[in-house]
Scaffold this motif. Structure first.
Motif, PDB file in Angstrom:
ATOM      1  N   GLY A   1       0.259   3.392  -1.576  1.00  0.00           N
ATOM      2  CA  GLY A   1      -0.941   3.362  -0.918  1.00  0.00           C
ATOM      3  C   GLY A   1      -1.523   1.995  -0.887  1.00  0.00           C
ATOM      4  N   ASN A   2      -1.623   1.543  -1.954  1.00  0.00           N
ATOM      5  CA  ASN A   2      -2.243   0.083  -2.440  1.00  0.00           C
ATOM      6  C   ASN A   2      -1.163  -0.730  -1.664  1.00  0.00           C
ATOM      7  OD1 ASN A   2      -4.211   1.427  -3.739  1.00  0.00           O
ATOM      8  ND2 ASN A   2      -3.554   0.776  -5.794  1.00  0.00           N
TER       9      ASN A   2
ATOM     10  N   THR B   1      -1.443  -1.362   1.897  1.00  0.00           N
ATOM     11  CA  THR B   1      -2.550  -2.253   2.456  1.00  0.00           C
ATOM     12  C   THR B   1      -2.047  -3.795   2.408  1.00  0.00           C
ATOM     13  OG1 THR B   1      -3.779  -2.465   0.290  1.00  0.00           O
ATOM     14  CG2 THR B   1      -4.056  -0.210   1.790  1.00  0.00           C
ATOM     15  N   VAL B   2      -1.306  -3.992   1.315  1.00  0.00           N
ATOM     16  CA  VAL B   2      -1.045  -5.431   1.291  1.00  0.00           C
ATOM     17  C   VAL B   2       0.111  -5.946   2.154  1.00  0.00           C
ATOM     18  CG1 VAL B   2      -0.199  -7.172  -0.304  1.00  0.00           C
ATOM     19  CG2 VAL B   2      -1.880  -5.271  -1.244  1.00  0.00           C
TER      20      VAL B   2
ATOM     21  N   GLN C   1       1.779  -5.394   5.388  1.00  0.00           N
ATOM     22  CA  GLN C   1       1.627  -4.658   6.751  1.00  0.00           C
ATOM     23  C   GLN C   1       2.494  -5.384   7.835  1.00  0.00           C
ATOM     24  OE1 GLN C   1       0.244  -2.351   7.455  1.00  0.00           O
ATOM     25  NE2 GLN C   1      -1.501  -1.681   6.579  1.00  0.00           N
TER      26      GLN C   1
END
Lengths: 209, 209, 209, 209
Positions: C73-74, C77-78, C80
DNA sequence: TATGAATGAGGTTTCATTCAT
DNA sequence: TATGAATGAAACCTCATTCAT
């Protein structure tokens, strides 16, 4: 300056260790059953570290199975079915001998019956071993009973053997619960007599028909 | 975990939860014995969290004792010693009834016998409760046997009652081990007959002396 | 009289505990891999007893899988993938973005690659989860590459995507081993360029044939 | 455990035992990594007792280091950088050869990469050994690349070598994860081509400036 | 040139139980 | 009338390693 013999018992004496472990495990398992026997408790009782127990036995199941196996050996030396007595004394004699055997080594029976009663998802090797040992006793009883007379059907022989074994188990339990208030020798005599009478009655009924 | 939408029958839920817990505990304890019954397993089986079990029961010992207590209630409704039959049919009738009772609710007996056999340092309340229940059965048997005739000594009555109970226990075990190969009804009939014959023989011997 | 918030942190704050456990597990697992991550070490690092970890996670496998899941998940977000850039800049942009993402959160990749390389008898859930995550990245890359031009065959698209991913993995490893001597951004730029040139060459060859 | 009757070829047995241990350790370590390789498992697989492993190797670290060392030897016989080919074919040839080498002995690379990724407090000798072996490959690549033309700066040579190695690592991982869906030979060809093109582009850019 | 036996530390997991809410 | 979360102890078993023989 003779210091005390410190005895670095590090030399290889595996057989003795194995025996010590089995002794401890037998004592505990006979009192507390399968689940109640913890490797830690066995370790504490025999003085060897838990990891050493795993050198001698694959796992707990293997250990308890070995306990049953060895106990059965001891039991066999105590409970010897007589081979040469005449037919009519046979059951009584067996009964009395069994009473003594039960009194002499109750650990084997107590643990075995506990194992027999449990119904865990994966049957422990120990239970299988006890059931198998019991089966042998059953067959020996069948042979003895068959010798009483040719008039008994196989069904009757089997029923009598089952009843003989059941009485033994039940009386053992009665002794376990009742303690000194239970006269095991007298009760086994009574059991033997009852078995004998029942067998005779069956034979008579068979002949009458 | 609680998937039903909160119903609001607040009043009755307590009793229902208790029942669910007891059901689960009975099933597990009857299969695995005292040590083999873990609060976690009971929780998983009944769907209530472990902490809820502690709301209903003080501790594990209390839970298992409650299991025995409730099982005994159920058992009593199945095993009713007849009070009004004439003496000579009594033992046979009891025997047959007991066979049915044993077949109907084996969980109670299995757990009880496991508890009876175990010898742990502090006796669980459950074991004491089972032994006490058993004692009541023993006394009922004594009464029945005493009615067979005044000629039997108290020692003989006690011995016969012990033997009666032992036979029942042993036959239950035989059924547990032997499964379908064991005809419990026939064996209990045989046991009843043997008991009756033995009692008659004792009476005869007493009168002869 | 507002007394200082003594915070008997015994009230239910499960989410926070879960997070603490995951933080600790992530740190350790990223350094030592699956086998190297012991529950004891996680417990020591997060301050909760080992048994509490088992309240939040079924077992070690479940814990490491959760680590991968959260890290992914983390990571998302980085990293994309751009959706709206014109085709010819796309690969370069992705390359640069990926370089940053790799530099920003190396834990996820390191652990994932360690899991991917291991071949244990029963595949951990965590490995399956990483492979699945990777598959999603692979598909995103395929889509991006497909947009470069319709002339590429599906085989070529797949090959280019594989090569793109392989380059990323390999450069990450180079950075892990080489440390500061490795200029990841420059290398990812080089990788992007190489990919782009290769794609163009393929397109040209396709049209020529 | 040792079931063959003691043969007396005392002389050679030492070396043979060492080999058997290394074989077993290689297989396990290549599958499970450093922590996943237990002396017990190696002992079970090779048939020699654990204590014998300690006769041949100082400790676990020493054993795994020996595994890397021997595997590297095997690897070297498979992966031979050509010394006498003309410059422009060199990279392609190396690429193809490397593809074959990777396919032939994946154990070495898998274990090595696992070791390379792990970050444990005290670096195992095996990791250091692998990194050093890798450094030698890196230098050989630099030499090969340097021969492509004198126009490349040392930075560029280093970058290209890093990229070459990274591609190899990444493709190996792709093969490990993707299995049969990955055509390693084609991908290594693609990688070689990309490297060669990149090098030429760099040379062109350098001369232009 | 080995190896049977042992061992303390630590592995994962379950235990019965408590407590704040 | 419950229960989510926590917890220390103990369960079974494996670990790397040693040592006397």
């Amino acid at each position: 300056m003779p210091d005390q013999p410190k005895r670095r018992q590090r030399r290889a004496d595996g057989e003795l260790s194995r025996t010590r472990i089995l002794d401890a495990a037998t004592e505990i398992a006979a009192e507390r059953g399968y689940e109640g026997t913890s490797i830690g408790a066995v370790s504490a009782k025999c003085g060897l570290p838990a990891s050493s127990i795993y050198w001698h036995f694959k796992d707990k199941d293997d250990l308890i199975a070995a306990v049953i196996e060895r106990s059965f050996g001891n039991w066999l030396t105590v409970w010897q079915l007589p081979d040469d007595v005449i037919a009519r004394d046979r059951l009584m004699e067996v009964a009395t001998g069994t009473a003594k055997a039960v009194l002499d080594s109750p650990d084997f029976l107590r643990l075995g019956l506990m194992l027999a009663l449990e119904r865990r998802p994966v049957e422990p090797k120990a239970r299988a071993m006890f059931v198998q040992v019991r089966q042998r006793a059953f067959e020996a009883l069948q042979t003895s009973i068959r010798d009483l007379g040719p008039a008994l059907t196989e069904d009757q022989v089997s029923q009598l053997a089952t009843y003989a074994l059941a009485g033994a188990d039940g009386l053992f339990i009665a002794k376990e619960i009742g303690g000194d208030t239970v006269d095991l020798v007298a009760l086994f005599a009574l059991h033997g007599q009852a078995l004998y009478d029942t067998a005779l009655r069956m034979i008579a009924e068979n002949e009458q028909r």
